[in-house]
Design a protein around this motif. Structure first.
Motif, mmCIF file in Angstrom:
data_model
loop_
_atom_site.group_PDB
_atom_site.id
_atom_site.type_symbol
_atom_site.label_atom_id
_atom_site.label_comp_id
_atom_site.label_asym_id
_atom_site.label_seq_id
_atom_site.Cartn_x
_atom_site.Cartn_y
_atom_site.Cartn_z
ATOM 1 N N ALA A 26 70.362 16.737 104.685
ATOM 2 C CA ALA A 26 70.150 15.464 104.898
ATOM 3 C C ALA A 26 68.862 15.052 105.491
ATOM 4 O O ALA A 26 68.595 14.613 106.552
ATOM 5 N N GLY A 28 65.985 13.591 104.474
ATOM 6 C CA GLY A 28 65.162 12.403 104.665
ATOM 7 C C GLY A 28 63.728 12.498 104.041
ATOM 8 O O GLY A 28 63.557 13.270 103.002
ATOM 9 N N ARG A 31 60.801 15.581 107.810
ATOM 10 C CA ARG A 31 59.954 16.040 109.018
ATOM 11 C C ARG A 31 60.194 17.403 109.530
ATOM 12 O O ARG A 31 59.100 18.141 109.893
ATOM 13 N N ASP A 47 69.470 16.478 100.134
ATOM 14 C CA ASP A 47 69.594 15.051 100.447
ATOM 15 C C ASP A 47 69.809 14.374 99.164
ATOM 16 O O ASP A 47 69.615 14.882 97.976
ATOM 17 N N ARG A 48 70.687 13.280 99.178
ATOM 18 C CA ARG A 48 70.951 12.536 97.747
ATOM 19 C C ARG A 48 69.734 11.858 97.489
ATOM 20 O O ARG A 48 69.643 11.481 96.250
ATOM 21 N N HIS A 67 71.791 16.263 96.138
ATOM 22 C CA HIS A 67 73.129 16.332 96.222
ATOM 23 C C HIS A 67 73.776 15.308 97.119
ATOM 24 O O HIS A 67 73.266 15.186 98.050
ATOM 25 N N ASP A 68 74.881 14.818 96.485
ATOM 26 C CA ASP A 68 75.706 13.765 97.541
ATOM 27 C C ASP A 68 76.406 14.597 98.187
ATOM 28 O O ASP A 68 77.398 15.369 97.697
ATOM 29 N N LEU A 69 76.181 14.772 99.670
ATOM 30 C CA LEU A 69 77.275 15.286 100.346
ATOM 31 C C LEU A 69 78.334 14.841 100.867
ATOM 32 O O LEU A 69 79.170 15.351 101.418
ATOM 33 N N GLU A 70 78.717 13.557 100.574
ATOM 34 C CA GLU A 70 79.858 12.861 100.850
ATOM 35 C C GLU A 70 80.738 12.321 99.892
ATOM 36 O O GLU A 70 81.748 11.701 100.104
ATOM 37 N N THR A 88 69.675 16.581 111.746
ATOM 38 C CA THR A 88 69.119 15.614 112.614
ATOM 39 C C THR A 88 69.341 14.142 111.978
ATOM 40 O O THR A 88 69.452 13.636 110.869
HETATM 41 C C1 LIG Z 1 68.685 8.642 109.250
HETATM 42 S S1 LIG Z 1 68.203 9.650 107.747
HETATM 43 C C2 LIG Z 1 67.600 11.325 108.666
HETATM 44 C C3 LIG Z 1 66.933 11.925 107.814
HETATM 45 C C4 LIG Z 1 66.396 13.269 108.559
HETATM 46 N N1 LIG Z 1 67.374 14.164 108.961
HETATM 47 C C5 LIG Z 1 65.619 13.085 109.866
HETATM 48 O O1 LIG Z 1 66.186 13.277 110.960
HETATM 49 O O2 LIG Z 1 64.376 12.696 109.698
HETATM 50 C C6 LIG Z 1 69.690 9.943 107.124
HETATM 51 C C7 LIG Z 1 69.512 10.720 105.807
HETATM 52 O O3 LIG Z 1 70.843 11.189 105.224
HETATM 53 C C8 LIG Z 1 70.941 10.986 104.006
HETATM 54 N N2 LIG Z 1 72.181 10.954 103.372
HETATM 55 C C9 LIG Z 1 72.909 9.650 103.587
HETATM 56 N N3 LIG Z 1 74.045 9.906 103.030
HETATM 57 C C10 LIG Z 1 73.970 11.084 102.127
HETATM 58 C C11 LIG Z 1 74.920 11.623 101.235
HETATM 59 N N4 LIG Z 1 76.199 11.091 100.817
HETATM 60 N N5 LIG Z 1 74.473 13.009 100.576
HETATM 61 C C12 LIG Z 1 73.240 13.425 101.270
HETATM 62 N N6 LIG Z 1 72.314 12.917 101.831
HETATM 63 C C13 LIG Z 1 72.878 11.364 102.195
HETATM 64 C C14 LIG Z 1 69.867 9.999 103.395
HETATM 65 O O4 LIG Z 1 69.303 9.971 102.294
HETATM 66 C C15 LIG Z 1 68.781 10.038 104.770
HETATM 67 O O5 LIG Z 1 67.942 10.765 104.080
#
Ligand SMILES: C[S@@+](CC[C@H](N)C(=O)[O-])C[C@H]1O[C@@H](n2cnc3c(N)ncnc32)[C@H](O)[C@@H]1O
Length: 178
Positions: A26, A28, A31, A47-48, A67-70, A88
């Motif tokens: 995930a 984002g 970073r 990440d999705r 990829h959608d992880l959920e 994170t």
């Molecule tokens: C709060 S952000 C954190 C991003 C990164 N880990 C950071 O700390 O900078 C949450 C991330 O989870 C991803 N995310 C949310 N639901 C998701 C899913 N079902 N499958 C994959 N990624 C997902 C979002 O796209 C987002 O980029």
């Protein structure tokens, strides 16, 4: 979304094996993908929504996995392990075991996200997205050495309840033993 890498990740990141592959779950805007790649690590970033990673599409150090992880589909990286797995500000319990399993022998789990008690400060408030007390310790129980663990209230970058762990998998064990 935060741009600067987390101090927890930059504190323990230098302990990851030189040149070892890193998985950023995930990711984002990437970073931590960017931070590890700049230190010479190949990084797989999942990440999705990879729109924040568009500038990295042609970067040969970085593998982008949309990829959608959920959605209940299988873990996108079966049979692969990493020198570090970084998560994170993200929690989806059904994949927590896959995340832990992706840490190779001698590898690191670096995980930091919101914890129970965060409801006082703002989002996330849904218990599904908040770690329970001790949950990261339970996730690595058996086969890991916990180097650092905190379940704390932080002020920066904003007040929040946060749980975080830095744990390294024992050499010679590829599986989680409980
Ligand atoms: C709060 S952000 C954190 C991003 C990164 N880990 C950071 O700390 O900078 C949450 C991330 O989870 C991803 N995310 C949310 N639901 C998701 C899913 N079902 N499958 C994959 N990624 C997902 C979002 O796209 C987002 O980029």
């Amino acid at each position: 979304m935060a741009v600067e890498p987390s101090a927890w990740i930059t504190r323990f990141g230098p302990a990851v094996a030189s040149g070892g592959a890193v998985l950023d779950v995930a990711c984002g805007g990437g970073r931590h993908t960017r931070w590890f790649a700049a230190r010479g690590h190949p990084v797989t970033a999942v990440d999705r929504d990879l729109c924040g990673m568009a500038d990295l599409v042609d970067d040969e150090r970085i593998e982008l996995v949309a990829h959608d992880l959920e959605d209940g589909s299988p873990w996108p990286l079966p049979d692969r392990t990493f020198a570090a797995v970084v998560v994170t500000n993200y929690l989806w319990r059904p994949i927590l075991a896959d995340v832990v399993r992706s840490v190779g022998p001698g590898g690191w789990l670096l995980y930091e996200t919101f914890a129970a008690g965060n409801e006082r400060f703002g989002h996330p408030t849904n218990p599904e997205f908040l770690l329970r007390p001790g949950e990261l310790l339970e996730a690595v129980h058996g086969g890991f050495r916990v180097v650092a663990y905190e379940d704390v209230i932080v002020d920066q970058p904003r007040p929040a309840a946060v749980q975080r762990i830095a744990a390294t998998r024992d050499h010679g064990r590829g599986e989680h033993h409980s």
